[in-house]
Scaffold this motif. Structure first.
Motif, mmCIF file in Angstrom:
data_model
loop_
_atom_site.group_PDB
_atom_site.id
_atom_site.type_symbol
_atom_site.label_atom_id
_atom_site.label_comp_id
_atom_site.label_asym_id
_atom_site.label_seq_id
_atom_site.Cartn_x
_atom_site.Cartn_y
_atom_site.Cartn_z
ATOM 1 N N ASP A 53 0.805 -1.225 0.000
ATOM 2 C CA ASP A 53 0.000 0.000 0.000
ATOM 3 C C ASP A 53 0.832 1.266 0.000
ATOM 4 O O ASP A 53 0.436 2.282 -0.554
ATOM 5 C CB ASP A 53 -0.942 0.014 1.208
ATOM 6 C CG ASP A 53 -2.033 -1.036 1.097
ATOM 7 O OD1 ASP A 53 -2.338 -1.447 -0.046
ATOM 8 O OD2 ASP A 53 -2.580 -1.437 2.142
ATOM 9 N N ASN A 54 1.988 1.246 0.624
ATOM 10 C CA ASN A 54 2.807 2.448 0.738
ATOM 11 C C ASN A 54 3.805 2.604 -0.412
ATOM 12 O O ASN A 54 4.590 3.525 -0.429
ATOM 13 C CB ASN A 54 3.549 2.450 2.079
ATOM 14 C CG ASN A 54 4.387 1.199 2.260
ATOM 15 O OD1 ASN A 54 4.083 0.152 1.703
ATOM 16 N ND2 ASN A 54 5.436 1.300 3.053
ATOM 17 N N VAL A 55 3.775 1.711 -1.403
ATOM 18 C CA VAL A 55 4.703 1.773 -2.534
ATOM 19 C C VAL A 55 3.936 2.094 -3.812
ATOM 20 O O VAL A 55 2.917 1.481 -4.108
ATOM 21 C CB VAL A 55 5.470 0.436 -2.700
ATOM 22 C CG1 VAL A 55 6.335 0.462 -3.950
ATOM 23 C CG2 VAL A 55 6.308 0.153 -1.472
ATOM 24 N N THR A 56 4.455 3.074 -4.540
ATOM 25 C CA THR A 56 3.886 3.407 -5.853
ATOM 26 C C THR A 56 4.991 3.260 -6.893
ATOM 27 O O THR A 56 6.154 3.548 -6.628
ATOM 28 C CB THR A 56 3.347 4.853 -5.899
ATOM 29 O OG1 THR A 56 4.397 5.753 -5.559
ATOM 30 C CG2 THR A 56 2.176 5.041 -4.946
ATOM 31 N N GLU A 97 8.449 4.626 -5.396
ATOM 32 C CA GLU A 97 8.640 5.382 -4.164
ATOM 33 C C GLU A 97 7.858 4.725 -3.035
ATOM 34 O O GLU A 97 6.725 4.300 -3.219
ATOM 35 C CB GLU A 97 8.184 6.824 -4.365
ATOM 36 C CG GLU A 97 8.395 7.710 -3.181
ATOM 37 C CD GLU A 97 8.094 9.171 -3.473
ATOM 38 O OE1 GLU A 97 8.552 10.017 -2.693
ATOM 39 O OE2 GLU A 97 7.415 9.459 -4.475
ATOM 40 N N ASN A 98 8.495 4.668 -1.873
ATOM 41 C CA ASN A 98 7.853 4.170 -0.660
ATOM 42 C C ASN A 98 7.490 5.385 0.177
ATOM 43 O O ASN A 98 8.372 6.079 0.692
ATOM 44 C CB ASN A 98 8.811 3.244 0.101
ATOM 45 C CG ASN A 98 8.173 2.603 1.306
ATOM 46 O OD1 ASN A 98 7.349 3.207 1.993
ATOM 47 N ND2 ASN A 98 8.563 1.370 1.586
ATOM 48 N N SER A 99 6.199 5.670 0.311
ATOM 49 C CA SER A 99 5.756 6.867 1.022
ATOM 50 C C SER A 99 6.013 6.772 2.524
ATOM 51 O O SER A 99 6.122 7.787 3.198
ATOM 52 C CB SER A 99 4.272 7.123 0.756
ATOM 53 O OG SER A 99 3.499 6.021 1.198
ATOM 54 N N GLU A 100 6.123 5.575 3.030
ATOM 55 C CA GLU A 100 6.354 5.387 4.472
ATOM 56 C C GLU A 100 7.805 5.672 4.846
ATOM 57 O O GLU A 100 8.083 6.364 5.818
ATOM 58 C CB GLU A 100 5.983 3.956 4.858
ATOM 59 C CG GLU A 100 6.008 3.679 6.345
ATOM 60 C CD GLU A 100 5.499 2.287 6.629
ATOM 61 O OE1 GLU A 100 6.298 1.486 7.153
ATOM 62 O OE2 GLU A 100 4.339 2.006 6.321
ATOM 63 N N THR A 101 8.747 5.159 4.077
ATOM 64 C CA THR A 101 10.171 5.324 4.399
ATOM 65 C C THR A 101 10.829 6.449 3.615
ATOM 66 O O THR A 101 11.914 6.884 3.959
ATOM 67 C CB THR A 101 10.942 4.027 4.109
ATOM 68 O OG1 THR A 101 10.896 3.766 2.702
ATOM 69 C CG2 THR A 101 10.368 2.855 4.891
ATOM 70 N N GLY A 102 10.195 6.878 2.527
ATOM 71 C CA GLY A 102 10.789 7.909 1.675
ATOM 72 C C GLY A 102 11.798 7.353 0.680
ATOM 73 O O GLY A 102 12.435 8.114 -0.045
#
Length: 192
Positions: A53-56, A97-102
């Motif tokens: 979910d946190n990866v686009t 991009e991983n929105s959780e880890t940046g």
């Protein structure tokens, strides 16, 4: 990968692909300048449909739907499409991009993007693409731009279909038109 669309590869080199540039922070300056990126000897990149979910992930460069991937490229003697070849379109560069880890990642399909000869065929657009990718990876949005060009002679990149059309026009159509015009002028002068 072989590009089957004559408008999406260099003349007589279907493995030198002129991909479609997709909209992204990395590619925005290239789209504004109407630049071409040249991707030689590429492989396709698949984006998994079941990303966390946190990866686009987003395609940056894509081939045409007429592209195909040779299943036995090292054993094949022909570039023609055959049974077992995978059908396109293919992603030729992907940003994730991983929105959780940046964390950020840019996957490029070939090591020949920064080859001097390849880069010069598109007037440095490949270098701009790679430098913009590095700036995006470093989260430095303000440095993504079209970079200064060297003061060397640039070349015009002509897709295969346009090159064939120009060649046909120059070698056949133009001489026929000139002959017809010459005959018309000669007949008019003869009648005087």
């Amino acid at each position: 990968m072989i590009e089957g669309d004559d408008g999406a590869h260099l003349n007589q080199y279907p493995y030198y692909i002129l991909p479609t540039i997709m909209s992204h922070d990395i590619t925005a300056p290239l789209l504004e300048e109407n630049s071409n990126v040249l991707v030689p000897f590429a492989h396709g990149i698949a984006i998994d449909e079941t990303l966390p979910d946190n990866v686009t992930a987003q395609a940056l460069l894509t081939s045409s739907s007429q592209a195909y991937c040779k299943g036995d490229a090292y054993e094949s003697n022909s570039l023609e499409k055959s049974d077992g070849d995978l059908d396109g379109p293919f992603n030729l560069a992907v940003a994730a991009e991983n929105s959780e880890t940046g964390a950020r990642l840019v996957w490029l399909p070939t090591g020949y993007l920064l080859d001097d000869d390849t880069d010069s065929l598109v007037s440095g657009a490949n270098s701009d693409f790679v430098l913009n990718s590095f700036a995006w990876l470093a989260n430095s949005e303000q440095s993504i731009s079209i970079h200064a060009k060297e003061l060397t002679m640039s070349t015009i990149t002509v897709p295969s279909d346009v090159g064939n059309l120009l060649g046909l026009g120059i070698t056949i159509v133009l001489p026929i038109v000139l002959i017809i015009v010459g005959v018309v002028i000669w007949v008019r002068r003869r009648k005087r």
